[in-house]
Design a protein around this motif. Structure first.
Motif, PDB file in Angstrom:
ATOM      1  N   LEU A 183       0.902  -0.997   0.165  1.00  0.00           N
ATOM      2  CA  LEU A 183       0.021   0.085   0.024  1.00  0.00           C
ATOM      3  C   LEU A 183       0.915   1.191  -0.140  1.00  0.00           C
ATOM      4  O   LEU A 183       0.642   2.319  -0.608  1.00  0.00           O
ATOM      5  N   LEU A 184       2.015   1.218   0.928  1.00  0.00           N
ATOM      6  CA  LEU A 184       2.661   2.300   0.692  1.00  0.00           C
ATOM      7  C   LEU A 184       3.497   2.689  -0.553  1.00  0.00           C
ATOM      8  O   LEU A 184       3.799   3.807  -1.070  1.00  0.00           O
ATOM      9  N   LYS A 185       3.977   1.646  -1.213  1.00  0.00           N
ATOM     10  CA  LYS A 185       4.470   1.783  -2.568  1.00  0.00           C
ATOM     11  C   LYS A 185       3.327   2.537  -3.460  1.00  0.00           C
ATOM     12  O   LYS A 185       3.596   2.975  -4.333  1.00  0.00           O
ATOM     13  N   GLU A 186       2.075   1.604  -3.565  1.00  0.00           N
ATOM     14  CA  GLU A 186       1.186   2.383  -4.418  1.00  0.00           C
ATOM     15  C   GLU A 186       1.008   3.769  -3.982  1.00  0.00           C
ATOM     16  O   GLU A 186       0.831   4.684  -4.975  1.00  0.00           O
ATOM     17  N   PHE A 187       1.281   4.373  -2.741  1.00  0.00           N
ATOM     18  CA  PHE A 187       0.999   5.762  -2.370  1.00  0.00           C
ATOM     19  C   PHE A 187       2.341   6.192  -2.722  1.00  0.00           C
ATOM     20  O   PHE A 187       2.245   7.615  -2.590  1.00  0.00           O
ATOM     21  N   GLY A 188       3.148   5.794  -3.016  1.00  0.00           N
ATOM     22  CA  GLY A 188       4.751   6.406  -3.388  1.00  0.00           C
ATOM     23  C   GLY A 188       5.309   6.875  -2.028  1.00  0.00           C
ATOM     24  O   GLY A 188       5.944   7.755  -2.098  1.00  0.00           O
ATOM     25  N   LEU A 189       5.079   6.236  -0.941  1.00  0.00           N
ATOM     26  CA  LEU A 189       5.579   6.659   0.303  1.00  0.00           C
ATOM     27  C   LEU A 189       6.550   5.640   0.966  1.00  0.00           C
ATOM     28  O   LEU A 189       6.516   4.227   0.363  1.00  0.00           O
ATOM     29  N   ILE A 190       7.112   5.749   1.993  1.00  0.00           N
ATOM     30  CA  ILE A 190       7.919   4.894   2.740  1.00  0.00           C
ATOM     31  C   ILE A 190       7.541   4.944   4.246  1.00  0.00           C
ATOM     32  O   ILE A 190       6.862   5.715   4.399  1.00  0.00           O
ATOM     33  N   GLU A 191       8.032   4.039   5.280  1.00  0.00           N
ATOM     34  CA  GLU A 191       7.726   3.882   6.308  1.00  0.00           C
ATOM     35  C   GLU A 191       7.689   5.371   7.130  1.00  0.00           C
ATOM     36  O   GLU A 191       7.154   5.488   8.058  1.00  0.00           O
ATOM     37  N   ASP A 192       8.994   5.822   6.711  1.00  0.00           N
ATOM     38  CA  ASP A 192       9.419   7.059   7.382  1.00  0.00           C
ATOM     39  C   ASP A 192       8.285   8.208   7.299  1.00  0.00           C
ATOM     40  O   ASP A 192       8.269   9.326   7.969  1.00  0.00           O
ATOM     41  N   ASP A 193       7.439   7.983   6.310  1.00  0.00           N
ATOM     42  CA  ASP A 193       6.225   8.988   5.969  1.00  0.00           C
ATOM     43  C   ASP A 193       5.100   9.095   6.804  1.00  0.00           C
ATOM     44  O   ASP A 193       4.264   9.917   7.005  1.00  0.00           O
ATOM     45  N   THR A 194       5.018   7.824   7.602  1.00  0.00           N
ATOM     46  CA  THR A 194       3.989   7.542   8.386  1.00  0.00           C
ATOM     47  C   THR A 194       3.915   8.347   9.884  1.00  0.00           C
ATOM     48  O   THR A 194       5.188   8.748   9.932  1.00  0.00           O
ATOM     49  N   PRO A 195       2.920   8.710  10.344  1.00  0.00           N
ATOM     50  CA  PRO A 195       1.596   8.025  10.231  1.00  0.00           C
ATOM     51  C   PRO A 195       0.917   8.816   8.911  1.00  0.00           C
ATOM     52  O   PRO A 195       1.291   9.856   8.720  1.00  0.00           O
ATOM     53  N   VAL A 196       0.261   7.911   8.057  1.00  0.00           N
ATOM     54  CA  VAL A 196      -0.481   8.337   6.747  1.00  0.00           C
ATOM     55  C   VAL A 196      -2.122   8.143   7.131  1.00  0.00           C
ATOM     56  O   VAL A 196      -2.271   7.046   7.451  1.00  0.00           O
ATOM     57  N   VAL A 197      -2.808   9.076   6.729  1.00  0.00           N
ATOM     58  CA  VAL A 197      -4.401   8.854   6.757  1.00  0.00           C
ATOM     59  C   VAL A 197      -4.720   8.981   5.146  1.00  0.00           C
ATOM     60  O   VAL A 197      -4.404   9.773   4.528  1.00  0.00           O
ATOM     61  N   CYS A 199      -7.785   7.404   2.284  1.00  0.00           N
ATOM     62  CA  CYS A 199      -9.201   6.989   1.786  1.00  0.00           C
ATOM     63  C   CYS A 199      -9.309   6.529   0.716  1.00  0.00           C
ATOM     64  O   CYS A 199      -8.917   6.935  -0.319  1.00  0.00           O
ATOM     65  N   GLY A 200      -9.536   5.087   0.537  1.00  0.00           N
ATOM     66  CA  GLY A 200      -9.594   4.166  -0.706  1.00  0.00           C
ATOM     67  C   GLY A 200      -8.116   4.390  -1.470  1.00  0.00           C
ATOM     68  O   GLY A 200      -6.940   3.811  -0.610  1.00  0.00           O
ATOM     69  N   HIS A 201      -8.050   4.748  -2.563  1.00  0.00           N
ATOM     70  CA  HIS A 201      -6.434   4.783  -3.086  1.00  0.00           C
ATOM     71  C   HIS A 201      -6.003   6.116  -2.801  1.00  0.00           C
ATOM     72  O   HIS A 201      -5.060   6.588  -3.692  1.00  0.00           O
ATOM     73  N   ARG A 202      -6.358   7.210  -2.243  1.00  0.00           N
ATOM     74  CA  ARG A 202      -5.947   8.505  -2.253  1.00  0.00           C
ATOM     75  C   ARG A 202      -5.562   8.722  -0.742  1.00  0.00           C
ATOM     76  O   ARG A 202      -5.920   8.717   0.570  1.00  0.00           O
ATOM     77  N   VAL A 203      -4.171   9.677  -0.744  1.00  0.00           N
ATOM     78  CA  VAL A 203      -3.632   9.761   0.700  1.00  0.00           C
ATOM     79  C   VAL A 203      -4.258  11.292   1.141  1.00  0.00           C
ATOM     80  O   VAL A 203      -4.283  12.161   0.142  1.00  0.00           O
ATOM     81  N   LEU A 204      -4.965  11.132   1.964  1.00  0.00           N
ATOM     82  CA  LEU A 204      -5.388  12.637   2.864  1.00  0.00           C
ATOM     83  C   LEU A 204      -4.468  13.495   3.446  1.00  0.00           C
ATOM     84  O   LEU A 204      -4.422  14.596   2.951  1.00  0.00           O
ATOM     85  N   MET A 205      -3.707  12.788   4.458  1.00  0.00           N
ATOM     86  CA  MET A 205      -2.764  13.752   5.139  1.00  0.00           C
ATOM     87  C   MET A 205      -1.497  12.717   5.573  1.00  0.00           C
ATOM     88  O   MET A 205      -1.843  11.637   5.767  1.00  0.00           O
ATOM     89  N   ARG A 206      -0.553  13.632   5.759  1.00  0.00           N
ATOM     90  CA  ARG A 206       0.709  12.808   6.498  1.00  0.00           C
ATOM     91  C   ARG A 206       0.669  13.635   7.947  1.00  0.00           C
ATOM     92  O   ARG A 206       1.050  14.480   7.850  1.00  0.00           O
TER      93      ARG A 206
END
Length: 549
Positions: A183-197, A199-206
């Protein structure tokens, strides 16, 4: 209640006579929609309720990996849930299936039905409550996704804020969930970017702040006006009771709270000594029902909204809010409650939200699965937490300073603890050090009677020791006792109200027109029922005070 029973309550079918009567009650006119036309989008606010006259309306959940049909309303069915009363954004979408004709009822008209059309009030309210319960219990409903580590303080803060504000979400733990990496790959993110909120396939906020989260999700509802009959600061049991009774009796009522409705009671997993509920209820259930009642009668709840200061102008209280807003009120009710003291021991600062917790709810319960945990405190809140956590943890150690659990805890709760095999009571025991690398791993305890020191491995300590009132925002003219709790009535140093030439009402503070109820009040009984009673009683004193204005 079994699921078939719950579904029948959640999705009743109205007959032709009921549809016609409801249409008349709201003066609604039929409206046509084409096949595939969207009626309500996810996130839409102040959306109408629809009654199907012909055709179908599909209810769709878009929060998961693929859109999912929740249900299909056919002739006689109606849409809607608790969001119609709370003003929260829609968590689902509605789409017409086939050419459809529906009655469209506005949010204000829904409230009119609930208050003026008793034939339908119970049907709608019971359906709304049951539908939200089905969503909460459904393993297929994702809601928001919160992606983050169980050891992250910010992840815990986001989860805690959403849970306390009754937002439907799924937590994905980066430490244990096998789907997180993909899921993080799909969002183009890595673990250090979390916490992530998301909805569906869209990142709302980091890593949003609570205020950013509330604004983005439409949780917070700012005040509608600048003058109210009664402003209630604090949305615990006392504040919510005042909101229900005040609004139902015609007072323009605003309730503000810095975090979430429910107060300390809102996080209780089992209240068994509340009148009328012999099998008990959770604090969340009590809070949900109170919020619906308050909204049903037209009270305005603005949460999260922090009160920064209180001042007076021509005798009227002026409440200043953190967004720069100011609200004037004829009467003010202080129901901010109290919070637990922090565990002031070596190393505690780094572990709050990463090993130290001040509530025991399903969110925390998931962290404790199969582990050994520690509960500190000898009151009912600690007892309820220990019993709840024992259902999840391998072992619960209950630590008290004294040697008698019966001294401050209800007898029924002590006996339940004694009968729970995986709860061990450690008397005369305190924690004096906490150890861990980024998250708690061990505590060191001291027995004050024997002098024995002991180390215990644990990843979670739950603290319920003492309380301190939330009164730092009050000005000096609001008299308080030596512990900071608000004095009222005959407890005031000078009972007569100066120029008012009368004694203060039982719940009135040293400032005329300012009242206090619940745990924040000096001398109050620290019980949910007592807080509810005081909140209701305060409204009567408000009426008496307003007569003299």
């Amino acid at each position: 209640m079994s699921e078939p029973d719950l579904r029948s309550i959640a999705f009743p079918i109205l007959d032709d006579a009921q549809i016609a009567e409801l249409g008349q009650c709201t003066a609604a006119e039929p409206r046509s929609y084409k096949d595939g036309q969207t009626l309500v989008q996810v996130g839409q606010r102040d959306f109408p309720l629809f009654i199907v006259k012909s055709g179908e309306i599909e209810v769709i959940d878009y929060s998961g990996d693929e859109p999912r049909t929740v249900t299909v309303h056919q002739k006689g069915g109606f849409t809607g849930d608790v969001s119609h009363l709370t003003g929260a954004p829609s968590v689902i979408g509605l789409v017409a299936r086939g050419d459809s004709e529906v009655y469209e009822i506005s949010r204000d008209a829904v409230r009119h039905v609930l208050n003026q059309c008793p034939t339908f009030s119970d049907i709608l309210l019971q359906a709304f409550i049951a539908r939200r319960q089905l969503l909460r219990e459904s393993p297929d409903f994702t809601g928001l996704r919160v992606i983050g580590s169980r050891y992250s303080q910010d992840t815990f803060r986001v989860r805690d804020f959403l849970a306390r504000n009754r937002v439907l979400f799924t937590w994905m733990d980066v430490e244990s969930d096998p789907h997180v990496d993909q899921l993080l790959k799909e969002f183009g993110l890595i673990e250090d970017d979390t916490p992530v909120v998301a909805c569906g396939h869209r990142v709302l906020m980091r890593n949003p702040t609570n205020r950013q989260l509330a604004d983005a999700l439409g949780i917070r509802r700012p005040p509608e006006q600048t003058l109210y009959d009664m402003v209630v600061v604090g949305a615990g049991p006392a504040g919510l009771a005042a909101a229900v009774y005040g609004a139902s009796e015609g007072l323009r009522t605003l309730v503000v709270d810095s975090t979430a409705p429910g107060g300390q009671a809102g996080s209780s997993m089992r209240i068994e000594n509340y009148l009328g509920f012999p099998t008990g209820l959770t604090g969340a259930e009590l809070t949900d029902r109170a919020i619906l009642q308050a909204n049903k009668f037209g009270a305005r709840l603005s949460v999260p909204t922090l009160v920064t200061r209180l001042e007076f102008d021509n005798g009227y209280p002026i409440v200043h809010l953190d967004g720069g807003e100011a609200v004037t009120t004829k009467c003010l009710l202080v129901t901010t409650g109290a919070e637990y003291h922090r565990l002031n021991v070596e190393g505690f600062e780094q572990f709050e939200g990463a090993g130290i917790y001040y509530a025991a709810t399903p969110s925390e319960g998931r962290l404790c699965q199969g582990a050994q945990v520690v509960v500190v405190g000898g009151g009912n809140s600690a007892g309820q937490a220990a019993v709840f956590l024992a259902q999840h943890a391998r072992k619960v150690l209950l630590l008290i300073r004294g040697d008698d659990l019966y001294k401050n805890m209800s007898t029924y709760l002590v006996r339940r603890i004694e009968q729970t095999p995986n709860i061990d009571l450690l008397s005369n025991t305190t924690i004096h050090r906490m150890v861990g690398d980024g998250h708690l791993s061990c505590i060191e305890m001291l027995n004050s009677r024997t002098g024995e020191e002991r180390s215990v491995e644990t990843a979670a300590v739950f603290s319920f020791i003492g309380t301190m009132p939330r009164t730092d925002w009050l000005p000096p003219e609001i008299e308080r006792d030596d512990k900071g709790f608000v004095r009222t009535g005959s407890d005031l140093a000078q009972s007569p109200h100066g120029s008012a030439r009368r004694h203060p009402y039982f719940l009135e503070t040293s400032r005329p027109g300012v009242f206090a109820a619940g745990d924040v009040r000096s001398g109050s009984v620290k019980r949910v029922a007592a807080a509810v009673g005081e909140g209701a009683m305060a409204v009567q004193f408000v009426h008496e005070y307003l007569k003299d204005l």
